[in-house]
Enzyme design. Structure first.
Site, short mmCIF file in Angstrom:
data_model
loop_
_atom_site.label_atom_id
_atom_site.label_comp_id
_atom_site.label_asym_id
_atom_site.label_seq_id
_atom_site.Cartn_x
_atom_site.Cartn_y
_atom_site.Cartn_z
N LYS A 137 1.94 -19.54 22.57
CA LYS A 137 2.94 -20.46 22.18
C LYS A 137 3.33 -21.39 23.50
O LYS A 137 2.22 -22.02 23.69
CB LYS A 137 4.33 -19.59 21.81
CG LYS A 137 4.31 -19.38 20.54
CD LYS A 137 4.02 -18.05 19.88
CE LYS A 137 3.83 -17.75 18.55
NZ LYS A 137 3.88 -16.21 18.40
N ASN A 161 3.95 -24.31 18.24
CA ASN A 161 4.65 -23.40 19.14
C ASN A 161 4.24 -23.85 20.56
O ASN A 161 4.54 -23.18 21.23
CB ASN A 161 4.43 -21.98 18.89
CG ASN A 161 4.90 -21.59 17.54
OD1 ASN A 161 5.95 -21.96 17.00
ND2 ASN A 161 4.21 -20.85 16.90
N GLU A 170 13.20 -9.20 19.75
CA GLU A 170 12.55 -10.09 20.32
C GLU A 170 13.38 -10.67 21.37
O GLU A 170 14.74 -10.58 21.18
CB GLU A 170 12.28 -11.17 19.26
CG GLU A 170 11.18 -10.88 18.35
CD GLU A 170 10.74 -11.59 17.16
OE1 GLU A 170 11.06 -12.93 17.31
OE2 GLU A 170 10.44 -11.14 16.09
N HIS A 206 9.63 -9.44 14.31
CA HIS A 206 8.24 -10.22 13.87
C HIS A 206 7.49 -9.11 13.04
O HIS A 206 7.57 -8.11 13.31
CB HIS A 206 7.63 -10.51 14.98
CG HIS A 206 6.24 -11.43 14.74
ND1 HIS A 206 5.07 -11.15 14.68
CD2 HIS A 206 6.24 -12.76 14.48
CE1 HIS A 206 4.29 -12.03 14.31
NE2 HIS A 206 5.06 -13.02 14.24
N ASP A 259 9.77 -8.29 22.93
CA ASP A 259 8.69 -9.04 22.37
C ASP A 259 9.14 -10.42 22.65
O ASP A 259 10.07 -11.15 22.09
CB ASP A 259 8.49 -8.97 20.93
CG ASP A 259 7.45 -10.14 20.48
OD1 ASP A 259 7.05 -10.91 21.41
OD2 ASP A 259 6.60 -9.74 19.54
N SER A 287 11.59 -15.63 16.33
CA SER A 287 10.56 -16.71 15.73
C SER A 287 11.07 -17.71 14.74
O SER A 287 10.62 -19.07 14.63
CB SER A 287 9.28 -16.14 15.63
OG SER A 287 9.59 -15.11 14.59
N HIS A 325 8.50 -16.41 22.25
CA HIS A 325 9.00 -17.62 22.30
C HIS A 325 9.91 -18.05 23.30
O HIS A 325 10.62 -18.93 23.52
CB HIS A 325 9.91 -17.83 20.98
CG HIS A 325 8.96 -17.82 19.71
ND1 HIS A 325 8.21 -19.00 19.39
CD2 HIS A 325 8.72 -16.73 18.92
CE1 HIS A 325 7.44 -18.45 18.23
NE2 HIS A 325 7.58 -17.19 17.88
C1 LIG Z 1 3.35 -15.31 17.39
C2 LIG Z 1 4.30 -13.91 17.65
C3 LIG Z 1 3.42 -12.80 17.61
C4 LIG Z 1 2.13 -12.81 17.43
O1 LIG Z 1 1.44 -13.48 18.71
P1 LIG Z 1 -0.02 -13.84 18.39
O2 LIG Z 1 -0.59 -14.01 19.90
O3 LIG Z 1 -0.04 -15.06 17.76
O4 LIG Z 1 -0.80 -12.91 17.48
C5 LIG Z 1 4.28 -11.69 17.86
N1 LIG Z 1 5.48 -11.47 18.10
C6 LIG Z 1 6.29 -12.76 18.05
C7 LIG Z 1 7.76 -12.62 18.03
C8 LIG Z 1 5.59 -13.94 17.69
O5 LIG Z 1 6.36 -14.93 17.21
#
Ligand SMILES: *Cc1c(COP(=O)(O)O)cnc(C)c1O
Length: 385
Positions: free
Chosen positions: A237, A48, A176, A134, A205, A180, A208
């Site tokens: 990421k 990522n 999101e 997620h 969130d 992801s 990405h």
């Molecule tokens: C990877 C991810 C997370 C978790 O983040 P980390 O910092 O790896 O714990 C949370 N939400 C989404 C959408 C993700 O892709």
């Protein structure tokens, strides 16, 4: 009653028999372009690290400098003695960059989502989340005393239907920015409008999206001109490091400082990391050439992959899943790609819905067109085997 051992053995066996056992691999060296496993070198289409910043010398130097200045550990939770000038500076930088009053740092995106949702959601409230959100979001919602309902993926109409039923408490809508496992984008403006009409709050969130979309990499919300009440950004990421932050208003920040248990009962991120993240954000802001290279790589891959006999998702992001369907077939394809020097991860249920096992191909700015050619040729060859 079963013993603990027996219960665990049964669960692992069941996973194994379903062909869904998850196994880790040891990577000896990896960067955004290459990874080495068992002495073999592979082109890396699984990370990522979309801009290749995990190996950027400017950020590595900043981390070293941060360690010399602050040591390697925070020495306590941010509520005790673990909140350094490096943390405060990074929070201010984030808030200013993304146009919020406040930013609060968390050790990971998983922790941020758990902390925010469980601190906010009470018994009479409801959380309305996109079905493909997620695991860290859905899990938090399930653990909270609030009611969880899921709306159809990226479908505002579906959210609207859920919003029509009345409720005693508050409403939190969760989605999101860029999904992801699918790589598609949420219709944030429509979701925000519906949420506001229902007097709820929107939480996005953008794990990405941050760093790769929008002016200066400000992410999906900035790009779609939407300002959710709660924005989660993660640094593992495109930012190339690790950690996360919630962006919010003054009141929310003060509330979370009092009630987010992940902030109170957990050691703060190392200050050296916060220092490195300050440098990483500057690299992101100045990273238009990297984002351009990434966009070019994505377009090049999609042109080449359009003739492949797999379903290509409707994604213009760095996440380019090829839907295979069957779990075993997806695993076999990933193995065949490895035999040809390309590392791609097969993603199976329960991470994705049953029947949608896929190759989750991720592109990044460090790939050269020749790397993508090798991947495309390998996909054609693997398919015909
Ligand atoms: C990877 C991810 C997370 C978790 O983040 P980390 O910092 O790896 O714990 C949370 N939400 C989404 C959408 C993700 O892709």
């Amino acid at each position: 009653m079963m013993s603990w051992q027996h219960r665990m053995q049964q669960a692992v066996m069941a996973r194994h028999e379903a062909g869904r056992l998850r196994q880790r691999i040891v990577t000896q060296h990896d960067d955004a372009r290459w990874m080495v496993v068992d002495g073999q070198r592979y082109r890396n289409f699984a990370a990522n690290d979309y801009l290749g910043l995990s190996h950027d010398l400017r950020i590595i130097n900043a981390w070293q400098q941060g360690a010399e200045r602050y040591g390697v550990g925070a020495g306590g939770s941010g509520h005790v003695t673990g909140y350094s000038a490096a943390h405060a500076g990074l929070e201010a930088q984030l808030a200013d960059w993304l146009g919020y009053s406040r930013a609060l740092l968390f050790i990971s995106g998983f922790a941020a989502n758990q902390a925010v949702i469980t601190a906010l959601a009470g018994r009479d409230d409801r959380i309305l989340a996109d079905k493909l959100s997620h695991a860290s979001l859905l899990e938090a919602a399930r653990l909270s005393p609030a009611a969880l309902r899921r709306f159809a993926h990226n479908q505002p109409d579906s959210l609207q239907r859920l919003l029509t039923s009345s409720i005693g408490g508050e409403t939190l809508v969760v989605t999101e920015g860029v999904f992801s496992m699918d790589g598609d984008r949420a219709p944030l403006a429509a979701l925000q409008q519906l949420t506001r009409d229902a007097k709820g709050w929107l939480m996005v969130d953008d794990a990405h999206g941050i760093g790769v979309t929008g002016a200066q990499g400000r992410g999906s919300c900035w790009q779609q001109q939407v300002k959710p009440e709660l924005l989660i950004v993660t640094f593992g990421k495109a930012v190339g490091v690790s950690g996360a932050a919630v962006l919010c208003d003054e009141m929310s920040a003060e509330y979370l400082l009092q009630f987010a248990r992940h902030l109170i009962y957990s050691t703060a991120m190392p200050p050296a990391q916060a220092w490195a993240l300050q440098s990483a954000l500057v690299c992101l802001q100045q990273g238009d050439d990297l984002r351009q290279q990434l966009a070019q790589n994505i377009a090049y891959f999609r042109r080449g992959a359009s003739a492949l006999p797999f379903r290509l998702m409707d994604s213009d992001s760095a996440i380019q899943p090829l839907i295979v369907g069957d779990d075993q077939h997806a695993m076999a394809l990933a193995r065949q790609l490895r035999a040809r020097g390309c590392w791609v991860t097969a993603i199976r249920p329960p991470t994705v819905p049953p029947g949608t096992a896929r190759l989750r191909i991720t592109l990044n700015a460090m790939h050269q067109l020749a790397d993508i050619d090798v991947l495309l040729e390998s996909l054609y060859a693997a398919k015909s085997e």
